[in-house]
Design a protein around this motif. Structure first.
Motif, PDB file in Angstrom:
ATOM      1  N   LYS A  74      51.730  82.743  32.921  1.00 14.07           N
ATOM      2  CA  LYS A  74      51.283  81.541  32.225  1.00 14.07           C
ATOM      3  C   LYS A  74      50.578  81.917  30.935  1.00 14.07           C
ATOM      4  O   LYS A  74      49.749  82.819  30.914  1.00 14.07           O
ATOM      5  CB  LYS A  74      50.334  80.738  33.109  1.00 14.07           C
ATOM      6  N   MET A  75      50.944  81.210  29.854  1.00  6.07           N
ATOM      7  CA  MET A  75      50.340  81.386  28.538  1.00  6.07           C
ATOM      8  C   MET A  75      49.787  80.051  28.070  1.00  6.07           C
ATOM      9  O   MET A  75      50.403  79.018  28.305  1.00  6.07           O
ATOM     10  CB  MET A  75      51.390  81.885  27.550  1.00  6.07           C
ATOM     11  N   ASP A  76      48.639  80.079  27.412  1.00  5.92           N
ATOM     12  CA  ASP A  76      48.009  78.859  26.906  1.00  5.92           C
ATOM     13  C   ASP A  76      48.006  78.846  25.384  1.00  5.92           C
ATOM     14  O   ASP A  76      48.010  79.890  24.739  1.00  5.92           O
ATOM     15  CB  ASP A  76      46.571  78.752  27.398  1.00  5.92           C
ATOM     16  N   CYS A  77      47.959  77.646  24.839  1.00  4.03           N
ATOM     17  CA  CYS A  77      47.960  77.449  23.397  1.00  4.03           C
ATOM     18  C   CYS A  77      47.044  76.282  23.058  1.00  4.03           C
ATOM     19  O   CYS A  77      47.161  75.207  23.649  1.00  4.03           O
ATOM     20  CB  CYS A  77      49.387  77.131  22.941  1.00  4.03           C
ATOM     21  N   VAL A  78      46.133  76.502  22.128  1.00  2.20           N
ATOM     22  CA  VAL A  78      45.290  75.418  21.617  1.00  2.20           C
ATOM     23  C   VAL A  78      45.785  75.130  20.204  1.00  2.20           C
ATOM     24  O   VAL A  78      45.625  75.954  19.300  1.00  2.20           O
ATOM     25  CB  VAL A  78      43.800  75.809  21.606  1.00  2.20           C
ATOM     26  N   PRO A  79      46.437  73.985  20.006  1.00  3.39           N
ATOM     27  CA  PRO A  79      46.958  73.659  18.671  1.00  3.39           C
ATOM     28  C   PRO A  79      45.842  73.269  17.710  1.00  3.39           C
ATOM     29  O   PRO A  79      44.704  73.060  18.107  1.00  3.39           O
ATOM     30  CB  PRO A  79      47.897  72.475  18.930  1.00  3.39           C
ATOM     31  N   ILE A  80      46.195  73.160  16.452  1.00  2.00           N
ATOM     32  CA  ILE A  80      45.248  72.701  15.436  1.00  2.00           C
ATOM     33  C   ILE A  80      44.889  71.246  15.736  1.00  2.00           C
ATOM     34  O   ILE A  80      45.761  70.441  16.077  1.00  2.00           O
ATOM     35  CB  ILE A  80      45.865  72.841  14.026  1.00  2.00           C
ATOM     36  N   LYS A  81      43.616  70.915  15.632  1.00  2.00           N
ATOM     37  CA  LYS A  81      43.171  69.549  15.909  1.00  2.00           C
ATOM     38  C   LYS A  81      43.935  68.548  15.045  1.00  2.00           C
ATOM     39  O   LYS A  81      44.224  68.803  13.893  1.00  2.00           O
ATOM     40  CB  LYS A  81      41.669  69.407  15.646  1.00  2.00           C
ATOM     41  N   ARG A  82      44.218  67.417  15.655  1.00  2.12           N
ATOM     42  CA  ARG A  82      44.943  66.307  15.025  1.00  2.12           C
ATOM     43  C   ARG A  82      46.402  66.616  14.742  1.00  2.12           C
ATOM     44  O   ARG A  82      47.058  65.878  14.028  1.00  2.12           O
ATOM     45  CB  ARG A  82      44.211  65.803  13.779  1.00  2.12           C
ATOM     46  N   HIS A  83      46.921  67.716  15.260  1.00  5.07           N
ATOM     47  CA  HIS A  83      48.356  67.969  15.172  1.00  5.07           C
ATOM     48  C   HIS A  83      49.027  67.367  16.404  1.00  5.07           C
ATOM     49  O   HIS A  83      48.560  67.558  17.522  1.00  5.07           O
ATOM     50  CB  HIS A  83      48.648  69.460  15.091  1.00  5.07           C
ATOM     51  N   SER A  84      50.109  66.650  16.186  1.00  2.58           N
ATOM     52  CA  SER A  84      50.786  65.927  17.262  1.00  2.58           C
ATOM     53  C   SER A  84      51.901  66.725  17.923  1.00  2.58           C
ATOM     54  O   SER A  84      52.324  66.389  19.012  1.00  2.58           O
ATOM     55  CB  SER A  84      51.401  64.637  16.718  1.00  2.58           C
ATOM     56  N   TYR A  85      52.397  67.755  17.238  1.00  7.97           N
ATOM     57  CA  TYR A  85      53.550  68.494  17.743  1.00  7.97           C
ATOM     58  C   TYR A  85      53.161  69.919  18.114  1.00  7.97           C
ATOM     59  O   TYR A  85      52.452  70.588  17.366  1.00  7.97           O
ATOM     60  CB  TYR A  85      54.654  68.552  16.689  1.00  7.97           C
ATOM     61  N   VAL A  86      53.655  70.373  19.268  1.00  7.31           N
ATOM     62  CA  VAL A  86      53.463  71.754  19.715  1.00  7.31           C
ATOM     63  C   VAL A  86      54.835  72.315  20.049  1.00  7.31           C
ATOM     64  O   VAL A  86      55.613  71.701  20.777  1.00  7.31           O
ATOM     65  CB  VAL A  86      52.528  71.825  20.935  1.00  7.31           C
ATOM     66  N   HIS A  87      55.126  73.493  19.496  1.00  4.17           N
ATOM     67  CA  HIS A  87      56.415  74.157  19.667  1.00  4.17           C
ATOM     68  C   HIS A  87      56.195  75.509  20.341  1.00  4.17           C
ATOM     69  O   HIS A  87      55.246  76.214  20.001  1.00  4.17           O
ATOM     70  CB  HIS A  87      57.074  74.428  18.303  1.00  4.17           C
ATOM     71  N   TRP A  88      57.087  75.903  21.244  1.00  6.66           N
ATOM     72  CA  TRP A  88      57.065  77.238  21.850  1.00  6.66           C
ATOM     73  C   TRP A  88      58.362  77.967  21.501  1.00  6.66           C
ATOM     74  O   TRP A  88      59.449  77.388  21.586  1.00  6.66           O
ATOM     75  CB  TRP A  88      56.950  77.155  23.374  1.00  6.66           C
TER      76      TRP A  88
END
Length: 106
Positions: free
Chosen positions: A21-35
């Protein structure tokens, strides 16, 4: 203001047939997360992307071997359900803002 994506762990070593398992904290107020993943001497490979908490697009390979979630106000995660030697790669998370088109009617 947060200006970068944070991934953890920085590296992960697992044996065969284990969960990873890998975790990702996106930039605040960004709506899209890509792996994505990048295997040695191969092109960058798309896995899945989210708009907020919902999967927008994924691949057949992702559906067979991976799971992911992106809960509100929590880190997003990518999990390999049962690791294989072929999973050896760099895994990348990216985030982006949505593009909103505003049309004013007169």
């Amino acid at each position: 203001m947060d200006t970068e994506v944070t991934q953890s762990p920085s590296h992960l070593v697992n044996g065969k047939d284990q969960k990873a398992k890998m975790d990702c904290v996106p930039i605040k107020r960004h709506s899209y997360v890509h792996w994505y993943r990048k295997k040695l001497e191969e092109a960058l490979e798309f896995l899945v992307y989210f708009q907020k908490q919902d999967i927008v697009e994924d691949t057949a390979m992702f559906k067979q071997r991976f799971s992911a979630e992106c809960p509100q106000n929590s880190p997003c995660s990518l999990e390999i359900n049962s690791t294989e030697a072929a999973d050896s790669a760099l895994y990348f998370c990216a985030s982006s803002q949505s593009t909103v088109l505003r049309v004013s009617s007169s």
